[in-house]
Write a protein that holds these residues in place. Structure first.
Motif, PDB file in Angstrom:
ATOM      1  N   THR A  46       0.830  -1.198   0.000  1.00  0.00           N
ATOM      2  CA  THR A  46       0.000   0.000   0.000  1.00  0.00           C
ATOM      3  C   THR A  46       0.872   1.257   0.000  1.00  0.00           C
ATOM      4  OG1 THR A  46      -1.738  -1.170   1.186  1.00  0.00           O
ATOM      5  CG2 THR A  46      -1.834   1.227   1.227  1.00  0.00           C
ATOM      6  N   ARG A  47       1.919   1.250   0.817  1.00  0.00           N
ATOM      7  CA  ARG A  47       2.821   2.399   0.860  1.00  0.00           C
ATOM      8  C   ARG A  47       3.524   2.607  -0.476  1.00  0.00           C
ATOM      9  NH1 ARG A  47       4.642   0.280   6.290  1.00  0.00           N
ATOM     10  NH2 ARG A  47       3.297   1.350   7.756  1.00  0.00           N
ATOM     11  N   ARG A  48       3.965   1.518  -1.092  1.00  0.00           N
ATOM     12  CA  ARG A  48       4.618   1.632  -2.397  1.00  0.00           C
ATOM     13  C   ARG A  48       3.655   2.208  -3.425  1.00  0.00           C
ATOM     14  NH1 ARG A  48       6.859  -3.414  -1.051  1.00  0.00           N
ATOM     15  NH2 ARG A  48       5.282  -4.469  -2.306  1.00  0.00           N
ATOM     16  N   ARG A  49       2.423   1.745  -3.383  1.00  0.00           N
ATOM     17  CA  ARG A  49       1.419   2.234  -4.330  1.00  0.00           C
ATOM     18  C   ARG A  49       1.135   3.727  -4.095  1.00  0.00           C
ATOM     19  NH1 ARG A  49      -0.481   2.310  -9.150  1.00  0.00           N
ATOM     20  NH2 ARG A  49      -2.701   2.690  -9.263  1.00  0.00           N
ATOM     21  N   GLN A  50       1.054   4.132  -2.833  1.00  0.00           N
ATOM     22  CA  GLN A  50       0.824   5.543  -2.524  1.00  0.00           C
ATOM     23  C   GLN A  50       1.973   6.403  -3.032  1.00  0.00           C
ATOM     24  OE1 GLN A  50       0.278   5.390   1.708  1.00  0.00           O
ATOM     25  NE2 GLN A  50      -1.957   5.313   1.543  1.00  0.00           N
ATOM     26  N   ARG A  51       3.215   5.945  -2.825  1.00  0.00           N
ATOM     27  CA  ARG A  51       4.373   6.687  -3.323  1.00  0.00           C
ATOM     28  C   ARG A  51       4.357   6.779  -4.836  1.00  0.00           C
ATOM     29  NH1 ARG A  51       7.986   3.204  -0.652  1.00  0.00           N
ATOM     30  NH2 ARG A  51       7.357   3.362   1.494  1.00  0.00           N
ATOM     31  N   ALA A  52       3.974   5.692  -5.512  1.00  0.00           N
ATOM     32  CA  ALA A  52       3.925   5.690  -6.973  1.00  0.00           C
ATOM     33  C   ALA A  52       2.857   6.652  -7.484  1.00  0.00           C
ATOM     34  CB  ALA A  52       3.668   4.270  -7.485  1.00  0.00           C
ATOM     35  N   ALA A  80       1.681   9.294  -5.863  1.00  0.00           N
ATOM     36  CA  ALA A  80       2.139  10.654  -5.570  1.00  0.00           C
ATOM     37  C   ALA A  80       3.197  11.097  -6.575  1.00  0.00           C
ATOM     38  CB  ALA A  80       2.697  10.731  -4.148  1.00  0.00           C
ATOM     39  N   ALA A  81       4.131  10.217  -6.908  1.00  0.00           N
ATOM     40  CA  ALA A  81       5.167  10.560  -7.885  1.00  0.00           C
ATOM     41  C   ALA A  81       4.564  10.812  -9.261  1.00  0.00           C
ATOM     42  CB  ALA A  81       6.209   9.447  -7.952  1.00  0.00           C
ATOM     43  N   ALA A  82       3.584  10.003  -9.649  1.00  0.00           N
ATOM     44  CA  ALA A  82       2.935  10.201 -10.949  1.00  0.00           C
ATOM     45  C   ALA A  82       2.171  11.523 -10.970  1.00  0.00           C
ATOM     46  CB  ALA A  82       1.991   9.039 -11.244  1.00  0.00           C
ATOM     47  N   LEU A  83       1.519  11.855  -9.875  1.00  0.00           N
ATOM     48  CA  LEU A  83       0.780  13.109  -9.791  1.00  0.00           C
ATOM     49  C   LEU A  83       1.724  14.305  -9.872  1.00  0.00           C
ATOM     50  CD1 LEU A  83      -1.998  14.408  -9.414  1.00  0.00           C
ATOM     51  CD2 LEU A  83      -1.616  14.288  -6.961  1.00  0.00           C
ATOM     52  N   VAL A  84       2.850  14.219  -9.169  1.00  0.00           N
ATOM     53  CA  VAL A  84       3.826  15.299  -9.202  1.00  0.00           C
ATOM     54  C   VAL A  84       4.397  15.448 -10.610  1.00  0.00           C
ATOM     55  CG1 VAL A  84       6.131  15.988  -8.409  1.00  0.00           C
ATOM     56  CG2 VAL A  84       4.427  15.227  -6.769  1.00  0.00           C
ATOM     57  N   GLY A 110       3.744  18.738 -12.414  1.00  0.00           N
ATOM     58  CA  GLY A 110       5.001  19.488 -12.424  1.00  0.00           C
ATOM     59  C   GLY A 110       5.306  20.069 -11.062  1.00  0.00           C
ATOM     60  N   GLY A 111       6.571  20.271 -10.803  1.00  0.00           N
ATOM     61  CA  GLY A 111       6.982  20.869  -9.533  1.00  0.00           C
ATOM     62  C   GLY A 111       7.249  19.823  -8.474  1.00  0.00           C
ATOM     63  N   HIS A 112       7.802  20.291  -7.403  1.00  0.00           N
ATOM     64  CA  HIS A 112       8.156  19.442  -6.267  1.00  0.00           C
ATOM     65  C   HIS A 112       6.992  19.441  -5.285  1.00  0.00           C
ATOM     66  CE1 HIS A 112      10.341  18.090  -2.703  1.00  0.00           C
ATOM     67  NE2 HIS A 112      11.156  17.528  -3.564  1.00  0.00           N
TER      68      HIS A 112
END
Length: 73
Positions: free
Chosen positions: A8-14, A16-20, A24-26
């Motif tokens: 679940t944590r890996r999926r959340q990070r993925a 979030a990274a895709a959304l960023v 665009g932006g940090h």
């Protein structure tokens, strides 16, 4: 259970990274105009409070300092 939490944590990070990447932006960039507004409003509130309460605060400070006794009492 641990495996499910880790996945679940890996999926959340993925996500979030895709959304960023898409937006665009940090993600920790922040809202600069909002922080500027908060800073200016805080400075204004302090200025107004100091204008009204300044003389009384100085009086309280002077009383507190005059009541301080040395080590010999």
């Amino acid at each position: 259970m641990q495996t499910l939490l880790a996945a679940t944590r890996r999926r959340q990070r993925a996500v979030a990274a895709a959304l960023v990447a898409r937006l665009g932006g940090h993600p920790e960039r922040g809202d600069v105009p909002g922080w500027v507004l908060i800073t200016l409003m805080t400075a204004g509130i302090v200025t107004v409070l100091w204008a009204f309460a300044g003389p009384k605060l100085l009086e309280l400070f002077d009383q507190a300092v005059s009541n301080v006794r040395g080590p010999n009492g």
